[in-house]
Design a protein around this motif. Sequence first.
Motif, PDB file in Angstrom:
ATOM      1  N   ARG A 137      -6.229   5.393  -2.456  1.00  0.00           N
ATOM      2  CA  ARG A 137      -4.998   4.896  -1.848  1.00  0.00           C
ATOM      3  C   ARG A 137      -4.413   3.865  -2.818  1.00  0.00           C
ATOM      4  NH1 ARG A 137      -2.506   5.110   3.341  1.00  0.00           N
ATOM      5  NH2 ARG A 137      -3.862   6.903   3.603  1.00  0.00           N
ATOM      6  N   LEU A 155      -4.962   5.883   8.026  1.00  0.00           N
ATOM      7  CA  LEU A 155      -5.956   6.188   6.999  1.00  0.00           C
ATOM      8  C   LEU A 155      -6.758   7.407   7.446  1.00  0.00           C
ATOM      9  CD1 LEU A 155      -7.263   2.546   6.316  1.00  0.00           C
ATOM     10  CD2 LEU A 155      -5.352   3.725   5.224  1.00  0.00           C
ATOM     11  N   ASN A 174       0.840  12.109   6.713  1.00  0.00           N
ATOM     12  CA  ASN A 174      -0.570  11.906   7.018  1.00  0.00           C
ATOM     13  C   ASN A 174      -0.966  12.971   8.027  1.00  0.00           C
ATOM     14  OD1 ASN A 174      -1.708   9.390   5.680  1.00  0.00           O
ATOM     15  ND2 ASN A 174       0.289   8.690   6.421  1.00  0.00           N
ATOM     16  N   HIS A 191       0.451   7.199   1.567  1.00  0.00           N
ATOM     17  CA  HIS A 191      -0.346   8.423   1.590  1.00  0.00           C
ATOM     18  C   HIS A 191      -1.409   8.374   0.502  1.00  0.00           C
ATOM     19  CE1 HIS A 191       3.984   9.091   2.310  1.00  0.00           C
ATOM     20  NE2 HIS A 191       3.582   9.758   3.365  1.00  0.00           N
ATOM     21  N   ASN A 192      -2.378   9.267   0.608  1.00  0.00           N
ATOM     22  CA  ASN A 192      -3.404   9.379  -0.425  1.00  0.00           C
ATOM     23  C   ASN A 192      -2.819   9.929  -1.723  1.00  0.00           C
ATOM     24  OD1 ASN A 192      -5.306   8.517   1.407  1.00  0.00           O
ATOM     25  ND2 ASN A 192      -6.257  10.536   1.701  1.00  0.00           N
ATOM     26  N   PHE A 200     -12.481   5.220  -0.014  1.00  0.00           N
ATOM     27  CA  PHE A 200     -11.474   5.008  -1.049  1.00  0.00           C
ATOM     28  C   PHE A 200     -12.113   4.282  -2.228  1.00  0.00           C
ATOM     29  CE2 PHE A 200      -8.156   4.648   2.536  1.00  0.00           C
ATOM     30  CZ  PHE A 200      -7.816   5.980   2.426  1.00  0.00           C
ATOM     31  N   TRP A 251       0.821  -1.208   0.000  1.00  0.00           N
ATOM     32  CA  TRP A 251       0.000   0.000   0.000  1.00  0.00           C
ATOM     33  C   TRP A 251       0.859   1.263   0.000  1.00  0.00           C
ATOM     34  CZ3 TRP A 251      -5.229  -0.061  -0.472  1.00  0.00           C
ATOM     35  CH2 TRP A 251      -5.868  -1.284  -0.263  1.00  0.00           C
TER      36      TRP A 251
END
Length: 542
Positions: free
Chosen positions: A528, A458, A354, A337-338, A486, A334
């Motif tokens: 994400r 998150l 974050n 960060h977004n 998301f 993953w």
Amino acid sequence: MFEVSGVNEESDIYDEIKASNNKTKTSKLNAETGTLLDQNKILVENGQVEVVASIYEFNSTLTDTIETKNQGIRASNKKSKKPLVQGVKYRVLLFDENDKFLTAIDGSSGGTPPVYNGAFRNTKYKWKAYSFNNSNNILPAIPANPTTANFNINSTNTGGLLFASGEVITSDKVNDNNKVNILFKRQTAIVDIVYSGRGMFDKITSLLGNINLPIYNSGVFNLLTGKYVSYTTPINSHVTNLNQTVSSKGDTIRTHTLYTVNDVQSISNYGVNLTSLTFPTDLNSQLGSRTFSSNLNFNFTKSFKPQLGKRYKIIIDFLTTSRNVTNTGGNVDWAYHNLFYNDLSKVYGFRHYNSNFYEKGISAGGQNSGEYFNWKALKPGFAQPFNVVDPCALVYPAGRWKMPAASEFNTLINIPSNISGTPRKSNAGSPDPVRYVNIVLGTGNFAPYDMFTNGLPLLMLGFRENGSNTISGYNTSSTGTSNLYFWSSTEVDSGNSTYFAISNTSSSGTTMNVRTANAAKTYGMNIRCVRNKNYIYKPNIQ
């Protein structure tokens, strides 16, 4: 008469992804393909950053045309990618077919071409052409009756010596034109050391270290053979810092260029050793910059022999990290960060922290900046068309990331909700203020990304309403409902797709509603990204 007018520039590596008709296309290296000589992948700063160190080789040539006219000889450009600037001096040495020297004639690009009027019809001539690619008069002069030593010239590695040789047979027709291609070749090899922060989505504001590479600064070049006959002693170590680099791509790329004239001696056991490298980060004023100072040694053991007229690029490419989550739900890397898009710089990237220091993504840098995307939209914004492209695939280097499938969110769903042990997830809040779901993957922290958690926080940023810029489900107080949404890459039908969501009513404890569901593609949700496990690394340094 002789006229030289162009030089081909060296080619660069590139890759890109274009959005069209819901398809992504990754281009290959350009027509003048770079050859990969060696590559190493290294984790630095305790795995916080991945660095790919590569060396590539490229060709570099100069193409022109020589012709005879009116029983004289004239050289003119046939095809070149970049003309010589006006006023560049050049010299042509003319010989008969038995290699007897006839004359030396000088010219200047953009000026009146010099003429040799002694040419005969149906006769072979040999020529040597050279230029230092500048406006200075070419010295020393070639005497009328030269010795072999008169054809030896001193060339420095930054002198830009260009050389070509060939033959021409004049036509038997009066006033006829006879064209011959000239392929000019640079008599230096160029080595670019390229430091790239594009994969960190950041500028490089400071660097210091050494380049360990033998460089021959100058040599004696023989115009008759077109080869160097001797070289100076090489310099083996070169200090590299910000002042010795050229900036590009908004300071995200820094290039230190070296030149060498020796194409006989192979180079082995070379590399770049940095003692420090600084990125300012996108929250520099609040949280400061980050400086890396350990494990910054990028060495190569595969030898190569630098060829004159070619460009070599040692690319030190810094790339943002990912966090692996493996359980019964799968094995997924993953993004920490977004996804964020800046419409001013046209850069797709990830936030550096974050944190709620960021705005909610409605107007940062441009009208369509931010992190609330319609499903597979090219940009954020409620009016953006959906089902256009996977925006994660546009993050540098292109294709390394992708949107997660709905099934990949099972790795997050299957993490137990708990207040102790690892892995775990729980409700949390920070003084920013912002609410978030705290996924803890290990002990300690993950500086500089997160000073409090070694995991995958998150942020609960809610969603953008359908058809407007209104943000809903966003709550920074310690109580009351807060949400995160998301998008997944899983399509339900032409108008709907699957999303992942978590809701809670407190910034503490472990009570939360974790789920996947379906919604219209025109809602604005965060993304994400996850690593594309089928991706094959290719740098983009243009």
